[in-house]
Design an enzyme around this catalytic site. Structure first.
Site, PDB file in Angstrom:
ATOM      1  N   ASP A   1      -3.758   1.634   9.881  1.00  0.00           N
ATOM      2  CA  ASP A   1      -4.941   2.513   9.954  1.00  0.00           C
ATOM      3  C   ASP A   1      -5.464   2.569  11.382  1.00  0.00           C
ATOM      4  O   ASP A   1      -5.894   3.615  11.865  1.00  0.00           O
ATOM      5  CB  ASP A   1      -6.016   2.031   8.991  1.00  0.00           C
ATOM      6  CG  ASP A   1      -5.562   2.259   7.551  1.00  0.00           C
ATOM      7  OD1 ASP A   1      -4.763   1.436   7.053  1.00  0.00           O
ATOM      8  OD2 ASP A   1      -5.943   3.277   6.959  1.00  0.00           O
TER       9      ASP A   1
ATOM     10  N   CYS B   1       0.822  -1.204   0.000  1.00  0.00           N
ATOM     11  CA  CYS B   1       0.000   0.000   0.000  1.00  0.00           C
ATOM     12  C   CYS B   1       0.864   1.266   0.000  1.00  0.00           C
ATOM     13  O   CYS B   1       1.993   1.240  -0.475  1.00  0.00           O
ATOM     14  CB  CYS B   1      -0.992  -0.005   1.163  1.00  0.00           C
ATOM     15  SG  CYS B   1      -2.335   1.181   0.931  1.00  0.00           S
TER      16      CYS B   1
HETATM   17  P1  RI2 Z   1      -0.240   6.703   6.637  1.00  0.00           P
HETATM   18  C1  RI2 Z   1      -3.861   3.686   4.008  1.00  0.00           C
HETATM   19  O1  RI2 Z   1      -5.239   3.543   3.829  1.00  0.00           O
HETATM   20  C2  RI2 Z   1      -3.107   2.376   4.017  1.00  0.00           C
HETATM   21  O2  RI2 Z   1      -3.801   1.304   4.598  1.00  0.00           O
HETATM   22  C3  RI2 Z   1      -1.873   2.795   4.766  1.00  0.00           C
HETATM   23  O3  RI2 Z   1      -1.112   1.705   5.240  1.00  0.00           O
HETATM   24  C4  RI2 Z   1      -2.504   3.615   5.870  1.00  0.00           C
HETATM   25  O4  RI2 Z   1      -3.544   4.349   5.237  1.00  0.00           O
HETATM   26  C5  RI2 Z   1      -1.585   4.480   6.651  1.00  0.00           C
HETATM   27  O5  RI2 Z   1      -1.207   5.625   5.949  1.00  0.00           O
HETATM   28  P2  RI2 Z   1      -6.055   4.130   2.541  1.00  0.00           P
HETATM   29  O6  RI2 Z   1      -6.508   5.507   2.936  1.00  0.00           O
HETATM   30  O7  RI2 Z   1      -1.000   7.358   7.748  1.00  0.00           O
HETATM   31  O8  RI2 Z   1      -5.174   4.118   1.323  1.00  0.00           O
HETATM   32  O9  RI2 Z   1       0.983   5.973   7.167  1.00  0.00           O
HETATM   33  O10 RI2 Z   1      -7.209   3.186   2.416  1.00  0.00           O
HETATM   34  O11 RI2 Z   1       0.095   7.648   5.516  1.00  0.00           O
END
Ligand code: RI2
Length: 297
Positions: free
Chosen positions: A193, A124
């Site tokens: 998350d 991700c």
């Molecule tokens: P940071 C994202 O969720 C991913 O799951 C990623 O690991 C997490 O947020 C953390 O992101 P999505 O919004 O706070 O893409 O480390 O569903 O940037």
């Protein structure tokens, strides 16, 4: 940005990433305070409560959203509109500043754990993980990265491009190749998350499978998470709602007549499959994370 605009952007994932959505929500409440004047304190309080509800209802999984809103609402104290507004603005500024500071601290701690010559696999797009890898690269370490594509939304493309732009040797792989490339991997790093009190990490769908593959080969798994990603009052991850997004993100359902399509976008990785969680307070085992955070409060 106003509440509705922010909520729409969070829901559509124009604003995404757990930390980012928390900061955006805090910022939207601050903007509401800045734009509110000449009204009764009760009216302002009502606008704040509506704003919290609208923002909370955007994406259900990342606790960063709830924790950010709770932190900002804690500032809404006082009997006059001015006192309430100042309290909300100051609390939002504090949350955002703390968030940025936390990411910087985690980046330093995580980069220090990346060895020269290491091959990292990440899944991700976590802003703090990307920053950490770039920092280690800037420290002169020779690093290779496998970045998963991250179906269906493709956050892995963002990660790959950001690393490549910074000069990191990055290879994009499909999600199902994670086990194959684990044979060449020294370290797995994820973002998060939500992390529950017992150390279960809720992160992008597929995280738990990759953690299993890492365990099979005894590859250490690190999770980078600011403390506002912890749902301290939840001892089990069963109560965390896993967001299920539109099936159109996977494929046009018209092309799949008679086929059911499911699109849960997060999964739960148990603490046994994670070696270390790095927070701004330090690096600990998942079992010790709650204790560490509580000792600081
Ligand atoms: P940071 C994202 O969720 C991913 O799951 C990623 O690991 C997490 O947020 C953390 O992101 P999505 O919004 O706070 O893409 O480390 O569903 O940037």
């Amino acid at each position: 940005m106003n509440i509705q605009e922010t909520a729409t952007k969070i829901k559509s994932m124009e604003i995404r990433g757990a930390g980012n959505i928390g900061r955006a929500a805090a910022s939207a409440l601050k903007d509401l305070a800045l734009q509110s004047s000449d009204m009764a304190p009760e009216m302002f309080q009502e606008l704040l409560n509506d704003g919290v509800e609208t923002l909370t209802n955007t994406r259900p999984t990342a606790v960063t959203l709830t924790n950010a809103l709770t932190a900002v609402m804690a500032g809404a104290k006082g009997g006059t509109i001015e006192e309430l507004k100042c309290g909300v603005i100051a609390a939002a500024d504090r949350f955002i500043a703390h968030s940025i500071e936390a990411i910087d601290k985690i980046t330093d701690l995580c980069a220090a754990r990346i060895q020269d010559g290491a091959t990292i696999l990440t899944h991700c797009n976590s802003s703090v993980v990307v920053k950490s890898i770039i920092k280690a690269h800037d420290q002169g370490k020779n690093i290779k990265v496998f970045a998963t594509e991250t179906r269906p939304w493709g956050q892995g493309y963002i990660t790959s491009r950001a690393l490549a732009e910074a000069g990191v040797d990055v290879t994009l792989i499909v999600d199902s190749a994670a086990r194959t490339f684990m044979a060449e991997t020294d370290l797995v790093i994820f973002g998060a998350d939500t992390i529950t009190g017992n150390g279960t990490v809720i992160n992008k769908i597929g995280t738990s499978q990759i953690a299993l593959c890492a365990r099979e080969r005894s590859v250490p798994v690190l999770v980078c998470a600011e403390t506002y990603k912890f749902a301290m009052d939840m001892d089990s991850a069963d109560s965390v709602i896993i967001e299920e997004r539109d099936k159109k993100e996977i494929i046009d359902p018209d092309k799949m007549q008679g086929v059911k399509i499911r699109n849960p976008v997060f999964d739960r990785t148990p603490p046994e499959l994670i070696d270390t969680i790095i927070t701004e307070l330090g690096a600990v085992s998942p079992a010790k994370a709650k204790e560490l955070i509580e000792s600081e409060n």
